[in-house]
Design a protein around this motif. Structure first.
Motif, mmCIF file in Angstrom:
data_model
loop_
_atom_site.group_PDB
_atom_site.id
_atom_site.type_symbol
_atom_site.label_atom_id
_atom_site.label_comp_id
_atom_site.label_asym_id
_atom_site.label_seq_id
_atom_site.Cartn_x
_atom_site.Cartn_y
_atom_site.Cartn_z
ATOM 1 N N LEU A 632 0.824 -1.198 0.000
ATOM 2 C CA LEU A 632 0.000 0.000 0.000
ATOM 3 C C LEU A 632 0.862 1.253 0.000
ATOM 4 O O LEU A 632 0.613 2.200 -0.758
ATOM 5 C CB LEU A 632 -0.932 -0.009 1.217
ATOM 6 C CG LEU A 632 -2.015 1.060 1.191
ATOM 7 C CD1 LEU A 632 -2.876 0.914 -0.036
ATOM 8 C CD2 LEU A 632 -2.866 0.989 2.447
ATOM 9 N N ILE A 636 1.181 4.335 -2.765
ATOM 10 C CA ILE A 636 1.076 5.760 -2.407
ATOM 11 C C ILE A 636 2.314 6.515 -2.872
ATOM 12 O O ILE A 636 2.224 7.609 -3.432
ATOM 13 C CB ILE A 636 0.856 5.912 -0.889
ATOM 14 C CG1 ILE A 636 -0.541 5.388 -0.534
ATOM 15 C CG2 ILE A 636 0.989 7.361 -0.465
ATOM 16 C CD1 ILE A 636 -0.796 5.287 0.934
ATOM 17 N N ILE A 663 -6.255 11.944 -13.826
ATOM 18 C CA ILE A 663 -7.334 10.957 -13.806
ATOM 19 C C ILE A 663 -6.756 9.548 -13.858
ATOM 20 O O ILE A 663 -7.123 8.653 -13.084
ATOM 21 C CB ILE A 663 -8.289 11.188 -14.997
ATOM 22 C CG1 ILE A 663 -8.965 12.540 -14.839
ATOM 23 C CG2 ILE A 663 -9.326 10.084 -15.073
ATOM 24 C CD1 ILE A 663 -9.747 12.957 -16.050
ATOM 25 N N THR A 666 -5.214 8.491 -10.581
ATOM 26 C CA THR A 666 -6.201 8.140 -9.557
ATOM 27 C C THR A 666 -6.866 6.806 -9.862
ATOM 28 O O THR A 666 -7.030 5.961 -8.972
ATOM 29 C CB THR A 666 -7.268 9.245 -9.474
ATOM 30 O OG1 THR A 666 -6.613 10.486 -9.413
ATOM 31 C CG2 THR A 666 -8.140 9.051 -8.268
ATOM 32 N N VAL A 669 -4.508 4.036 -9.051
ATOM 33 C CA VAL A 669 -4.454 3.768 -7.612
ATOM 34 C C VAL A 669 -5.670 2.962 -7.189
ATOM 35 O O VAL A 669 -5.559 1.950 -6.480
ATOM 36 C CB VAL A 669 -4.369 5.090 -6.829
ATOM 37 C CG1 VAL A 669 -4.547 4.832 -5.345
ATOM 38 C CG2 VAL A 669 -3.047 5.773 -7.093
ATOM 39 N N ALA A 670 -6.832 3.400 -7.699
ATOM 40 C CA ALA A 670 -8.066 2.691 -7.324
ATOM 41 C C ALA A 670 -8.010 1.243 -7.804
ATOM 42 O O ALA A 670 -8.402 0.312 -7.085
ATOM 43 C CB ALA A 670 -9.270 3.407 -7.920
ATOM 44 N N LEU A 673 -5.838 -0.819 -5.666
ATOM 45 C CA LEU A 673 -6.525 -1.110 -4.402
ATOM 46 C C LEU A 673 -7.547 -2.226 -4.598
ATOM 47 O O LEU A 673 -7.726 -3.079 -3.727
ATOM 48 C CB LEU A 673 -7.212 0.149 -3.874
ATOM 49 C CG LEU A 673 -6.251 1.248 -3.411
ATOM 50 C CD1 LEU A 673 -7.032 2.487 -3.016
ATOM 51 C CD2 LEU A 673 -5.418 0.762 -2.245
ATOM 52 N N LEU A 674 -8.199 -2.200 -5.783
ATOM 53 C CA LEU A 674 -9.224 -3.214 -6.057
ATOM 54 C C LEU A 674 -8.655 -4.621 -5.971
ATOM 55 O O LEU A 674 -9.272 -5.528 -5.430
ATOM 56 C CB LEU A 674 -9.786 -2.990 -7.456
ATOM 57 C CG LEU A 674 -11.142 -2.348 -7.577
ATOM 58 C CD1 LEU A 674 -11.515 -2.212 -9.022
ATOM 59 C CD2 LEU A 674 -12.187 -3.154 -6.799
#
Lengths: 779, 100
Positions: A632, A636, A663, A666, A669-670, A673-674
């Protein structure tokens, strides 16, 4: 002539149709007329006034390749052998192969072979010759592996394929070199340029390439090993291919190229040396065999060696003897193979140790075999044709061409002795072959079936061949002027004088003395055979050439597996390091060699503090990301780099890029995380310090390389940029103030279209990957 | 369209830009050091806010309105990103499945 050559190929198209009625009529009957017609067609050319014929058909004119047929004496001898023995073999196979066999495959392969063999001997264009040459290899492969459910057949087929195709490719190399040097593809045109070829620096290469092709095809030492294993083929195939035709293709090749390559000391040394060694070695090994066809196979190799040696001698006697023996060998060896097939067919075995006393059961076959065997041994009686060619062989072996050189002189001394010793062994195995099969005690318990005489139809073909043996034996000069002399002229050149073949040369003739020595010593050795066969155990089997072949094939397979396993590890880390490493080395080397690195600082913009700070932030974050072991925090930190990049875009006044970059960052990153939940903990894979330092070197080197390329490309602006045009024409042509967007959708809209397509495909693929999980659901 | 910036404003803007750059650089320390992931997430969020400020200041400095979109976008994206990270830290997933 082209119809004669292509007739067997055309008839193969009909064979599947004809074989529908094979239950009623054996397919062989339908197609038997084809080789007979070809034979009749070519027989018309025989005559004392024969002159070479040629025909030409266009094939690939742009490459100077055309189907040129050239029928001279040598080709005529071979086409008559091919079509004549072909007819006999087809006739024989009708009785030999049962209707329950796969007849259509057999005859298709056989006729393809016949077609390609006719093509080989008639072609004048070297590339067409090579095409037909490989066709013979292929069809021979198919025929040897005819009983493909047998392990030994497959092994033999593969072996012959590997060896003959190896030689064929080498021949191809030789032919290409020849045609490049002479700037022609016609053999006859090459013969006219003999001086050019012989004095060319590539001549040794051509010689080796072409002879390698000829030696592998003709089973010369040490490439003879495929021929005994090719005996797994049906007997008609062995009789046809492996005694009369295909194995003589190499002989034909040497004879065909003799006018170009011959007359040189190197040609003499190589060809006669290999020929004579083959003659000796194969006849020596033949005595050891216990399989009828095995003996015949080694005998074929030995006789081919003899012909090859005579071609190497290159004197007019030797050439005539070679041509004469080609004919003789085809007659007696063909008949012997057929008789071996009959014995096999009627007793169920070909093992000499189990056979014996068959004379009373099979008087006809025994008589035929007697003629074949005694002719092969060269028994001096005036109705065995083998005797004449053997005596001519001795005669030519004594009278060798006078090249100078120490090795040549040694060879000239040694050749007559080796020839005699080889012939003694020939005599021994011939006697052994005949007497242990047809004489001696009948071993009733060894045989599965009670032996009986073969059907008459099976005996026709060997009878005709044996008739040839006797006729040539009785009237040795019958076909000389009209037939053989033309063949010898084609090989030797115009200065050839026809040789009178005589049975009796008088006691003074050294050749006769040699023949008598052969018969005398041969008889003694044959009678006492059991006492000295122990010499064969002196050479252990593992030192044989077969073992060498197996070792080579095995070790190539194992070696390549090993090499592949060392670098194809299945680890993406390794592959990436190969890719980056090779880019680094190759591009770096080219940059270094061509002095591609240019560094200039003339037109650089001033640097401001915010740029430095943002750049520093990104660099530190990037370096720090390497040392993170929490996933994680890694994402970041990488996010910092992404946001830093968008700041740089803002600073450099690229709002659209900055928007997109933000965009994408982001979303990335999402997405990370998924899928984090499903990923294992990030951990340092244990790796060797050496590997680690190599990886370090590669990554640093790659970074440096890209940096250098960037700086160099900035430093060397060869052309003025076209951006001025875009800026000027954005409003008048595109109707938009946003130049970037005008470029994207107007000026270079096609790129955008396909990038949209890429995104669409990616989306579909993701959907498919998630939704379509057949494998897992099935489990 | 071309408005000259007054010298005072220009100086102030440059000072602010440099200050924010330093701020971003210092925030990097928190991102790298942590010590926990929420610390990093908050630091990243703050970097984003600094970016908004930077973009605004640059827009003033360059006398352009082109960056206004960027500022708004950074705002909404930062919100989404931080929510995503926060939800991940809280639940381990960022999109809940329907439990029917």
């Amino acid at each position: 002539m082209i119809y004669a050559v292509f007739a067997p190929l055309i008839i193969t198209l009909l064979i599947p149709l004809l074989s529908k009625w094979k239950e009623r009529v054996h397919t062989g009957w339908f197609i038997l007329p084809v080789p007979i017609l070809i034979f009749i067609y070519f027989v018309q050319f025989v005559g004392e006034n024969f002159t070479p014929h040629s025909e030409s058909y266009s094939w690939i004119p742009s490459l100077n390749i055309s189907i040129d047929f050239y029928l001279d004496g040598l080709s005529l001898l071979f086409v008559l052998l091919i079509s004549g023995i072909g007819s006999l073999v087809v006739l024989y196979s009708i009785y030999y192969l049962h209707k329950s066999e796969q007849l259509k495959q057999f005859y298709i392969y056989l006729y393809i072979f016949m077609f390609s063999m006719l093509g080989v001997v008639l072609s004048d264009n070297v590339f067409v010759l090579y095409s037909f040459w490989e066709f013979t290899s292929l069809s021979s492969f198919l025929l040897i592996g005819y009983w493909h459910y047998r392990e030994r057949s497959r092994y033999g087929a593969l072996k012959s394929m590997l060896i003959t195709v190896f030689g064929g490719l080498s021949l191809f190399g030789g032919l290409i070199t020849l045609s490049v040097i002479t700037e022609t593809t016609s053999i006859q045109a090459m013969i006219e340029q003999k001086d050019l070829i012989v004095n060319h620096s590539l001549f040794p290469l051509i010689l080796v390439f072409i002879l390698l092709g000829a030696f592998t095809k003709s089973a010369q030492f040490p490439f003879h090993i495929w021929l005994p294993d090719a005996m797994e083929a049906p007997t008609p195939v062995s009789a046809y291919l492996h005694s009369a035709t295909m194995v003589k293709a190499g002989i034909f090749l040497v004879a065909r190229f003799s006018p170009i390559l011959g007359g040189e000391p190197s040609f003499f040394i190589i060809v006669s040396l290999f020929g004579i060694v083959t003659l000796f070695w194969a006849s020596f090994m033949a005595v050891r065999q216990t399989d009828l066809k095995g003996i015949l196979a080694f005998s074929t190799v030995s006789q081919l060696g003899m012909i090859m040696a005579m071609l190497g001698f290159g004197t007019d006697v030797a050439i005539f003897a070679a041509v004469f023996h080609i004919l003789n060998h085809a007659t007696f060896k063909g008949s012997l193979f057929m008789i071996a097939g009959i014995v096999d067919h009627e007793t169920g075995t070909r093992d000499v140790r189990k056979l014996g006393g068959l004379m009373t059961f099979m008087p006809m076959s025994a008589t035929l075999a007697l003629f074949g065997v005694f002719s092969m041994a060269g028994v001096p009686l005036p109705f065995f044709n083998g005797f004449y060619s053997k005596e001519l062989f001795f005669e030519s072996a004594i009278d060798l061409p006078g090249f100078s050189g120490a090795f040549v002189e040694f060879l000239q001394q040694a050749i007559p002795y080796i020839a005699v010793i080889g012939s003694i062994f020939t005599f021994v195995y011939s006697m052994y072959l005949f007497f242990s099969t047809f004489r001696g005690k009948y071993k009733e318990h060894e045989l599965k079936t009670k032996p009986h005489e073969a059907p008459l139809g099976m005996l026709i073909s060997p009878s005709i061949l044996v008739l040839g043996v006797i006729l040539i034996g009785l009237f040795p000069n019958m076909v000389n002027e009209s037939f053989l002399a033309h063949a010898a002229t084609a090989v030797f050149g115009d200065g050839f004088h026809a040789h009178e073949v005589k049975f009796w040369h008088g006691w003074e003739s050294p050749a006769l003395r040699m023949s008598l020595i052969v018969v005398g010593v041969g008889t003694i050795l044959a009678i006492t055979r059991k006492k000295w066969t122990s010499v064969y155990t002196v050479f252990p089997r593992r030192l044989s050439f077969n073992e060498l072949y197996n070792y080579i094939v095995d070790s190539i397979e194992k070696g390549s597996t090993k090499i592949t396993e060392t670098y194809m590890t299945g680890s993406i880390r390794h592959y990436v390091s190969y890719i980056l490493g090779s880019i680094l080395i190759i591009t770096g080397a080219i940059l270094f060699i061509t002095n591609g690195v240019t560094i200039e600082f003339d037109d650089l913009a001033p640097i401001t503090i915010p740029e430095i700070l943002v750049g520093l932030t990104m660099a530190i974050a990037a370096i720090a990301s390497i040392f993170t072991n929490n996933r994680l925090s890694l994402i970041i930190i990488v996010g910092v780099v992404g946001y830093g990049l968008s700041v740089l875009f803002v600073i450099y006044r690229a709002p659209d890029l900055a928007l997109t970059q933000l965009i994408v960052e982001t979303v990335t990153v999402a997405l990370f995380l998924l899928c984090f939940k499903h990923l294992p903990e990030l951990k340092n894979l244990p790796s060797h310090p050496g590997v680690k330092s190599i990886n370090f070197l590669i990554s640093v080197g790659f970074g440096v390389l890209v940096t250098l390329i960037g700086i160099s490309s900035h430093s060397s602006k060869l052309f003025s940029p076209i951006s001025e045009y875009f800026i000027e024409e954005s409003v008048p042509l595109g109707g938009g103030h946003n130049v970037v967007n005008v470029i994207l959708v107007d000026m270079r809209g096609l790129d955008t279209l396909f990038e949209i397509t890429v995104l669409g495909i990616a989306a579909l693929a993701i959907y498919a990957l998630i939704k379509l999980r057949h494998d897992k659901e099935a489990k | 369209m071309e408005h000259e910036l007054s010298p005072l404003l220009e100086t102030v803007v440059i000072i602010c830009i440099v200050g924010i750059s330093i701020s971003i650089f210092i925030l990097l320390y928190r991102v790298l050091k942590g010590p926990t992931n929420p610390d990093r997430a908050v630091a990243l969020d703050t970097i984003g806010i600094n970016l908004m400020a930077l973009a605004g200041l640059l827009a003033i400095f360059l006398v352009t309105t082109q960056f206004n979109d960027v500022i708004l976008l950074i705002g909404i994206l930062l919100f989404i990103g931080t929510i995503a990270i926060a939800k991940f830290l809280e639940k381990g997933v960022i999109i809940d499945r329907d439990h029917n």
